[in-house]
Write a protein that holds these residues in place. Structure first.
Motif, PDB file in Angstrom:
ATOM      1  N   LYS A  33     -20.513   6.301  -5.273  1.00 31.94           N
ATOM      2  CA  LYS A  33     -21.267   7.525  -4.970  1.00 31.94           C
ATOM      3  C   LYS A  33     -20.383   8.762  -5.116  1.00 31.94           C
ATOM      4  CE  LYS A  33     -24.294   9.424  -1.343  1.00 31.94           C
ATOM      5  NZ  LYS A  33     -24.854   9.178   0.014  1.00 31.94           N
ATOM      6  N   TYR A  34     -19.075   8.597  -4.836  1.00 32.08           N
ATOM      7  CA  TYR A  34     -18.148   9.725  -4.877  1.00 32.08           C
ATOM      8  C   TYR A  34     -16.966   9.377  -5.778  1.00 32.08           C
ATOM      9  CZ  TYR A  34     -20.819  11.069  -0.746  1.00 32.08           C
ATOM     10  OH  TYR A  34     -21.849  11.402   0.115  1.00 32.08           O
ATOM     11  N   ASP A  35     -16.866  10.084  -6.898  1.00 30.63           N
ATOM     12  CA  ASP A  35     -15.796   9.767  -7.851  1.00 30.63           C
ATOM     13  C   ASP A  35     -14.446  10.316  -7.420  1.00 30.63           C
ATOM     14  OD1 ASP A  35     -16.111  12.472  -8.310  1.00 30.63           O
ATOM     15  OD2 ASP A  35     -16.522  12.296 -10.459  1.00 30.63           O
ATOM     16  N   ASN A  36     -14.410  11.028  -6.268  1.00 32.65           N
ATOM     17  CA  ASN A  36     -13.158  11.585  -5.749  1.00 32.65           C
ATOM     18  C   ASN A  36     -12.599  10.766  -4.592  1.00 32.65           C
ATOM     19  OD1 ASN A  36     -15.411  12.475  -4.173  1.00 32.65           O
ATOM     20  ND2 ASN A  36     -14.116  14.020  -3.195  1.00 32.65           N
ATOM     21  N   LEU A  37     -13.161   9.586  -4.335  1.00 29.13           N
ATOM     22  CA  LEU A  37     -12.748   8.759  -3.201  1.00 29.13           C
ATOM     23  C   LEU A  37     -11.844   7.622  -3.659  1.00 29.13           C
ATOM     24  CD1 LEU A  37     -12.899   7.655  -0.267  1.00 29.13           C
ATOM     25  CD2 LEU A  37     -15.034   6.490  -0.947  1.00 29.13           C
ATOM     26  N   LEU A  38     -10.690   7.478  -2.996  1.00 32.14           N
ATOM     27  CA  LEU A  38      -9.801   6.345  -3.215  1.00 32.14           C
ATOM     28  C   LEU A  38      -9.658   5.600  -1.891  1.00 32.14           C
ATOM     29  CD1 LEU A  38      -7.933   5.176  -5.541  1.00 32.14           C
ATOM     30  CD2 LEU A  38      -6.038   6.210  -4.269  1.00 32.14           C
ATOM     31  N   VAL A  39      -9.933   4.292  -1.907  1.00 35.55           N
ATOM     32  CA  VAL A  39      -9.848   3.448  -0.710  1.00 35.55           C
ATOM     33  C   VAL A  39      -8.680   2.489  -0.890  1.00 35.55           C
ATOM     34  CG1 VAL A  39     -11.071   1.817   0.777  1.00 35.55           C
ATOM     35  CG2 VAL A  39     -12.353   3.602  -0.435  1.00 35.55           C
ATOM     36  N   VAL A  40      -7.727   2.542   0.026  1.00 45.10           N
ATOM     37  CA  VAL A  40      -6.494   1.754  -0.096  1.00 45.10           C
ATOM     38  C   VAL A  40      -6.444   0.674   0.978  1.00 45.10           C
ATOM     39  CG1 VAL A  40      -3.973   1.849  -0.124  1.00 45.10           C
ATOM     40  CG2 VAL A  40      -5.302   3.787  -1.004  1.00 45.10           C
ATOM     41  N   ILE A  62      -8.698   7.259   1.787  1.00 41.26           N
ATOM     42  CA  ILE A  62      -8.877   6.598   3.077  1.00 41.26           C
ATOM     43  C   ILE A  62      -7.986   5.359   3.079  1.00 41.26           C
ATOM     44  CG2 ILE A  62     -10.491   5.616   4.729  1.00 41.26           C
ATOM     45  CD1 ILE A  62     -10.929   8.599   4.090  1.00 41.26           C
ATOM     46  N   ASP A  63      -7.018   5.371   3.973  1.00 33.04           N
ATOM     47  CA  ASP A  63      -6.020   4.311   4.083  1.00 33.04           C
ATOM     48  C   ASP A  63      -6.545   3.255   5.060  1.00 33.04           C
ATOM     49  OD1 ASP A  63      -3.782   2.747   4.499  1.00 33.04           O
ATOM     50  OD2 ASP A  63      -2.444   4.397   5.014  1.00 33.04           O
ATOM     51  N   GLU A  64      -7.014   2.132   4.517  1.00 36.80           N
ATOM     52  CA  GLU A  64      -7.653   1.106   5.339  1.00 36.80           C
ATOM     53  C   GLU A  64      -6.733  -0.104   5.559  1.00 36.80           C
ATOM     54  OE1 GLU A  64     -12.404   1.926   4.586  1.00 36.80           O
ATOM     55  OE2 GLU A  64     -11.487   0.213   3.565  1.00 36.80           O
ATOM     56  N   ALA A  65      -5.495   0.151   5.909  1.00 36.62           N
ATOM     57  CA  ALA A  65      -4.540  -0.943   6.124  1.00 36.62           C
ATOM     58  C   ALA A  65      -4.993  -1.896   7.227  1.00 36.62           C
ATOM     59  CB  ALA A  65      -3.162  -0.373   6.459  1.00 36.62           C
ATOM     60  N   TYR A  66      -5.792  -1.381   8.189  1.00 41.87           N
ATOM     61  CA  TYR A  66      -6.167  -2.190   9.359  1.00 41.87           C
ATOM     62  C   TYR A  66      -7.676  -2.439   9.441  1.00 41.87           C
ATOM     63  CZ  TYR A  66      -1.441  -0.804  10.623  1.00 41.87           C
ATOM     64  OH  TYR A  66      -0.083  -0.594  10.602  1.00 41.87           O
ATOM     65  N   SER A 126       0.832  -1.212   0.000  1.00 48.02           N
ATOM     66  CA  SER A 126       0.000   0.000   0.000  1.00 48.02           C
ATOM     67  C   SER A 126       0.861   1.254   0.000  1.00 48.02           C
ATOM     68  CB  SER A 126      -0.967  -0.002   1.187  1.00 48.02           C
ATOM     69  OG  SER A 126      -0.276  -0.075   2.418  1.00 48.02           O
ATOM     70  N   ASP A 127       2.113   1.150   0.463  1.00 52.01           N
ATOM     71  CA  ASP A 127       3.012   2.310   0.391  1.00 52.01           C
ATOM     72  C   ASP A 127       3.201   2.755  -1.061  1.00 52.01           C
ATOM     73  OD1 ASP A 127       3.378   2.369   3.111  1.00 52.01           O
ATOM     74  OD2 ASP A 127       5.294   1.312   3.082  1.00 52.01           O
ATOM     75  N   ASP A 128       3.416   1.806  -1.944  1.00 55.01           N
ATOM     76  CA  ASP A 128       3.588   2.122  -3.365  1.00 55.01           C
ATOM     77  C   ASP A 128       2.305   2.718  -3.937  1.00 55.01           C
ATOM     78  OD1 ASP A 128       4.879   1.974  -6.014  1.00 55.01           O
ATOM     79  OD2 ASP A 128       3.513   0.308  -6.388  1.00 55.01           O
ATOM     80  N   ILE A 153      -5.911  12.855   3.204  1.00 56.52           N
ATOM     81  CA  ILE A 153      -5.612  11.449   3.454  1.00 56.52           C
ATOM     82  C   ILE A 153      -5.561  11.197   4.955  1.00 56.52           C
ATOM     83  CG2 ILE A 153      -3.104  11.833   3.283  1.00 56.52           C
ATOM     84  CD1 ILE A 153      -2.937   8.899   2.214  1.00 56.52           C
ATOM     85  N   PHE A 154      -6.136  10.088   5.381  1.00 53.39           N
ATOM     86  CA  PHE A 154      -5.952   9.612   6.756  1.00 53.39           C
ATOM     87  C   PHE A 154      -6.294   8.126   6.812  1.00 53.39           C
ATOM     88  CE2 PHE A 154     -10.215  11.599   6.663  1.00 53.39           C
ATOM     89  CZ  PHE A 154     -11.031  10.555   7.080  1.00 53.39           C
ATOM     90  N   PRO A 155      -5.678   7.415   7.764  1.00 50.28           N
ATOM     91  CA  PRO A 155      -5.995   5.994   7.911  1.00 50.28           C
ATOM     92  C   PRO A 155      -7.254   5.817   8.748  1.00 50.28           C
ATOM     93  CG  PRO A 155      -3.807   6.554   8.796  1.00 50.28           C
ATOM     94  CD  PRO A 155      -4.584   7.813   8.654  1.00 50.28           C
ATOM     95  N   ASN A 156      -7.954   4.733   8.491  1.00 53.56           N
ATOM     96  CA  ASN A 156      -9.097   4.357   9.320  1.00 53.56           C
ATOM     97  C   ASN A 156      -9.158   2.827   9.396  1.00 53.56           C
ATOM     98  OD1 ASN A 156     -11.354   5.245  10.909  1.00 53.56           O
ATOM     99  ND2 ASN A 156     -12.680   4.339   9.360  1.00 53.56           N
TER     100      ASN A 156
END
Length: 350
Positions: A196-203, A178-182, A84-86, A147-150
């Protein structure tokens, strides 16, 4: 004029220590304490090494299709990378290109400011409140991205999907990551919001819940347009970002959903038990929904505990940073490893 005047100088990210000694308890990098899915081992033993002379599939189709089947998301809304870092680094490069600052918490994954400095992206750290929670209003201001993790790292605090959606809906002019590593350790993903939101990236990542940190596999979900832009940047940077074993073994891991759920359940049960043990020993901590606990003791400094644990062969993570200098991030290991941790703390604190 010295050539050094043209060097891109940054302060690098400092990863958790990787000790070389035997018989230590390693609870400092949030790795999964259990092995990958059985099918991963079986496939690894039957791989044809002569195929390693060939370039891997630049589209990573086998892995993308496996993720698509599992999460019920079209393959053209999925991006994969070397951990996910890359993936996040490529997202910074692709989406954060305005003169406005990107926003992220003051206590969070410490790679964010490194990438921002590397790519010359202006940024602002938004302070968490006294309970280590995100202050929503801080993210309703003009920005060049968010950006923030959740759950957050290193605190383990999980924010509600409704609050996150409020942030996304008020920032349609910028990309929100939204960084969902955990997320697999008790949280609810915001993945359903990508349509619903074309500006959202979920990692997300294979490094924690899928026990494949050593294979370096990360992935992201987003609108077709977001993913296309990410792929355009990737193919302008390195067409073959993922190696052949990672593609094959990653797909095998996704297919074994029963093992995945069993592993997550074991970690969550151990986490629940260790929370009770730590509390009885005088520790306090946010209610972690990740595979770690962010704890401090009421009478002993974080630095003192960190050094004592390390001397005993128990590695945890400590940051000598404002607001969190007395906290230790303790990864959840096997029950046996956590029992040894608790036994040491009981003896040390008596």
């Amino acid at each position: 004029m010295s050539w050094e005047a043209n060097v891109r100088k940054v302060v690098p990210y400092t990863p958790g220590e990787q000790p070389k000694e035997a018989n230590i308890i390693k609870l400092n990098t949030n790795e999964c304490p259990y092995p990958p899915a059985p099918e991963v081992r079986e496939l690894l033993s039957s791989m044809k090494y002569e195929n390693f002379r060939l370039y891997p599939d630049p589209c990573a189709s086998k892995l993308v299709d496996a993720i698509s089947d599992h999460y019920k998301v079209p393959s053209n809304q999925i991006f994969v990378g070397v951990g996910s870092d890359d993936v996040i680094s490529m997202a910074f490069l692709t989406f954060f290109n305005s003169d406005k600052p990107i926003l992220f918490p003051d206590i969070t994954y410490s790679f964010y400011d490194v990438w921002a400095d590397l790519y010359h992206i202006p940024y602002k750290r938004c302070p968490l409140d006294d309970n280590f929670r995100i202050v929503k209003e801080d993210y309703l201001k003009e920005n060049g991205g968010i950006i923030f993790p959740n759950p957050n790292a290193p605190t383990g605090v999980l924010e509600d999907v409704s609050m996150i959606e409020d942030i996304i809906s008020h920032n349609r002019e910028s990309v929100v990551i939204i960084d969902e590593a955990y997320i697999d350790f008790g949280g609810k993903s915001v993945l359903p919001l990508i349509d619903k939101y074309d500006n959202l990236l979920v990692v997300q990542t294979f490094s924690k819940s899928r026990a494949m940190a050593g294979m370096r596999i990360g992935f992201a979900f987003g609108s077709k347009k977001l993913i296309k832009y990410l792929n355009d940047a990737k193919f302008s940077f390195n067409s073959y970002t993922m190696n052949m074993p990672s593609l094959e073994l990653g797909a095998a891991s996704v297919r074994d959903d029963e093992y995945f759920k069993k592993t997550c359940h074991m970690i969550m049960e151990t986490r629940r038990r260790v929370k009770c043990e730590l509390k009885s020993l005088g520790f306090s901590f946010p209610d972690s929904q990740a595979n770690f606990i962010f704890a401090k003791h009421e009478n002993i400094s974080g630095q003192s505990l960190f050094c004592a644990l390390k001397a005993a062969g128990i590695y945890v993570r400590h940051w000598n940073a404002p607001r969190i200098e007395d906290y230790l991030r303790i990864s959840i290991g096997t029950d046996e490893q956590m029992d040894r941790l608790i036994a040491f703390l009981k003896d040390y604190l008596k």
